[in-house]
Design a protein around this motif. Structure first.
Motif, PDB file in Angstrom:
ATOM      1  N   LEU A 100      37.783  51.131  48.322  1.00 22.11           N
ATOM      2  CA  LEU A 100      36.707  50.180  48.056  1.00 22.11           C
ATOM      3  C   LEU A 100      36.322  50.201  46.569  1.00 22.11           C
ATOM      4  CD1 LEU A 100      35.140  48.152  49.658  1.00 22.11           C
ATOM      5  CD2 LEU A 100      33.416  49.880  50.118  1.00 22.11           C
ATOM      6  N   GLU A 101      36.293  51.379  46.005  1.00 28.48           N
ATOM      7  CA  GLU A 101      36.000  51.499  44.569  1.00 28.48           C
ATOM      8  C   GLU A 101      37.081  50.789  43.752  1.00 28.48           C
ATOM      9  OE1 GLU A 101      35.942  55.130  41.395  1.00 28.48           O
ATOM     10  OE2 GLU A 101      34.899  55.476  43.294  1.00 28.48           O
ATOM     11  N   GLN A 102      38.341  50.951  44.153  1.00 21.07           N
ATOM     12  CA  GLN A 102      39.444  50.302  43.441  1.00 21.07           C
ATOM     13  C   GLN A 102      39.366  48.784  43.568  1.00 21.07           C
ATOM     14  OE1 GLN A 102      41.658  51.884  41.419  1.00 21.07           O
ATOM     15  NE2 GLN A 102      42.194  49.804  40.814  1.00 21.07           N
ATOM     16  N   VAL A 103      38.989  48.286  44.743  1.00 23.06           N
ATOM     17  CA  VAL A 103      38.842  46.839  44.940  1.00 23.06           C
ATOM     18  C   VAL A 103      37.772  46.293  44.010  1.00 23.06           C
ATOM     19  CG1 VAL A 103      37.988  45.101  46.572  1.00 23.06           C
ATOM     20  CG2 VAL A 103      39.705  46.749  47.305  1.00 23.06           C
ATOM     21  N   HIS A 104      36.656  47.006  43.908  1.00 23.98           N
ATOM     22  CA  HIS A 104      35.585  46.548  43.027  1.00 23.98           C
ATOM     23  C   HIS A 104      36.014  46.594  41.559  1.00 23.98           C
ATOM     24  CE1 HIS A 104      32.621  45.826  46.059  1.00 23.98           C
ATOM     25  NE2 HIS A 104      32.744  47.044  46.543  1.00 23.98           N
ATOM     26  N   LYS A 105      36.777  47.616  41.179  1.00 26.76           N
ATOM     27  CA  LYS A 105      37.289  47.685  39.810  1.00 26.76           C
ATOM     28  C   LYS A 105      38.241  46.526  39.535  1.00 26.76           C
ATOM     29  CE  LYS A 105      37.108  52.664  39.007  1.00 26.76           C
ATOM     30  NZ  LYS A 105      37.904  53.897  38.848  1.00 26.76           N
ATOM     31  N   ASP A 106      39.135  46.272  40.493  1.00 27.61           N
ATOM     32  CA  ASP A 106      40.096  45.165  40.330  1.00 27.61           C
ATOM     33  C   ASP A 106      39.371  43.840  40.190  1.00 27.61           C
ATOM     34  OD1 ASP A 106      42.105  47.034  40.559  1.00 27.61           O
ATOM     35  OD2 ASP A 106      42.664  46.472  42.612  1.00 27.61           O
ATOM     36  N   ALA A 107      38.358  43.640  41.033  1.00 31.31           N
ATOM     37  CA  ALA A 107      37.608  42.381  40.993  1.00 31.31           C
ATOM     38  C   ALA A 107      36.844  42.244  39.687  1.00 31.31           C
ATOM     39  CB  ALA A 107      36.657  42.301  42.177  1.00 31.31           C
ATOM     40  N   ALA A 108      36.304  43.345  39.177  1.00 29.97           N
ATOM     41  CA  ALA A 108      35.543  43.299  37.930  1.00 29.97           C
ATOM     42  C   ALA A 108      36.451  43.006  36.737  1.00 29.97           C
ATOM     43  CB  ALA A 108      34.811  44.621  37.713  1.00 29.97           C
ATOM     44  N   GLN A 109      37.694  43.440  36.777  1.00 31.17           N
ATOM     45  CA  GLN A 109      38.614  43.250  35.659  1.00 31.17           C
ATOM     46  C   GLN A 109      39.255  41.864  35.645  1.00 31.17           C
ATOM     47  OE1 GLN A 109      41.433  46.451  35.836  1.00 31.17           O
ATOM     48  NE2 GLN A 109      39.927  47.993  35.301  1.00 31.17           N
ATOM     49  N   THR A 110      39.091  41.109  36.718  1.00 29.70           N
ATOM     50  CA  THR A 110      39.739  39.798  36.774  1.00 29.70           C
ATOM     51  C   THR A 110      38.950  38.718  36.058  1.00 29.70           C
ATOM     52  OG1 THR A 110      38.722  39.336  38.902  1.00 29.70           O
ATOM     53  CG2 THR A 110      40.934  40.278  38.937  1.00 29.70           C
ATOM     54  N   GLY A 111      37.715  39.007  35.700  1.00 33.75           N
ATOM     55  CA  GLY A 111      36.910  38.026  34.988  1.00 33.75           C
ATOM     56  C   GLY A 111      35.976  37.284  35.916  1.00 33.75           C
ATOM     57  N   PRO A 112      35.007  36.577  35.315  1.00 30.32           N
ATOM     58  CA  PRO A 112      33.986  35.907  36.111  1.00 30.32           C
ATOM     59  C   PRO A 112      34.530  34.797  37.012  1.00 30.32           C
ATOM     60  CG  PRO A 112      33.644  35.507  33.759  1.00 30.32           C
ATOM     61  CD  PRO A 112      34.797  36.437  33.888  1.00 30.32           C
ATOM     62  N   ASP A 113      35.658  34.207  36.642  1.00 29.40           N
ATOM     63  CA  ASP A 113      36.196  33.135  37.474  1.00 29.40           C
ATOM     64  C   ASP A 113      36.946  33.659  38.704  1.00 29.40           C
ATOM     65  OD1 ASP A 113      38.032  34.164  35.664  1.00 29.40           O
ATOM     66  OD2 ASP A 113      39.280  32.365  35.704  1.00 29.40           O
ATOM     67  N   HIS A 114      37.097  34.977  38.808  1.00 29.73           N
ATOM     68  CA  HIS A 114      37.776  35.574  39.958  1.00 29.73           C
ATOM     69  C   HIS A 114      36.847  36.505  40.754  1.00 29.73           C
ATOM     70  CE1 HIS A 114      41.271  34.323  37.555  1.00 29.73           C
ATOM     71  NE2 HIS A 114      41.825  34.151  38.742  1.00 29.73           N
ATOM     72  N   VAL A 115      35.554  36.297  40.629  1.00 29.24           N
ATOM     73  CA  VAL A 115      34.578  37.103  41.361  1.00 29.24           C
ATOM     74  C   VAL A 115      34.755  36.917  42.872  1.00 29.24           C
ATOM     75  CG1 VAL A 115      32.112  37.473  41.754  1.00 29.24           C
ATOM     76  CG2 VAL A 115      32.962  37.140  39.450  1.00 29.24           C
ATOM     77  N   TRP A 116      35.345  35.799  43.278  1.00 24.30           N
ATOM     78  CA  TRP A 116      35.582  35.526  44.701  1.00 24.30           C
ATOM     79  C   TRP A 116      36.330  36.662  45.381  1.00 24.30           C
ATOM     80  CZ3 TRP A 116      40.536  35.694  46.403  1.00 24.30           C
ATOM     81  CH2 TRP A 116      41.539  35.612  45.435  1.00 24.30           C
TER      82      TRP A 116
END
Length: 130
Positions: free
Chosen positions: A42-58
């Motif tokens: 879950l921590e890794q998913v949140h890190k991945d999502a945070a690194q994708t940029g604001p347009d990939h917050v989905w």
């Protein structure tokens, strides 16, 4: 939960106190490993999502993606537990079969030969689970 399952196995399979403790320890180890793996995923998913940029917050709200990552984390690696989750599941199914047969025999007034035959069938079913 762990104590209840262990008690079921101990009462219906005649586990010794030492074996019952090994079952408890295995459950505790497996549970701790799963919690640690899920938290890490879950921590890794949140890190991945945070690194994708604001347009990939989905990605944070994408249930299928998060679920697949958690399933992968839950299935990864070998457990350090003495008994595997498959061993504990099979033991529970065997214990339940024995418990059902004994309860049915005592409530229905079956004779010993029928009980012995049904317990033998439960043993054969248990062999296929292993």
């Amino acid at each position: 939960m762990i104590d209840g399952y262990t008690r079921l196995l101990q009462d219906n399979l005649g586990l010794s106190d030492r074996d019952a403790q090994a079952v408890r320890d295995s459950f505790s180890t497996i549970l701790s490993e799963k919690v640690e793996a899920y938290c890490g995923a879950l921590e890794q998913v949140h890190k991945d999502a945070a690194q994708t940029g604001p347009d990939h917050v989905w990605l944070k709200d994408h249930d299928a993606y998060i679920a697949s990552q958690l399933r992968a984390a839950g299935n990864a690696g070998q457990s350090q537990a003495r008994y595997s989750i498959q061993d504990l599941t099979a033991a529970g199914q065997i214990a339940q079969s024995y418990r059902t047969e004994i309860a049915d025999a005592s409530s229905c007034g079956r004779n010993e030969a029928t009980l012995a035959l049904n317990l033998a069938m439960a043993d054969m079913k248990a062999e296929t689970l292993r």
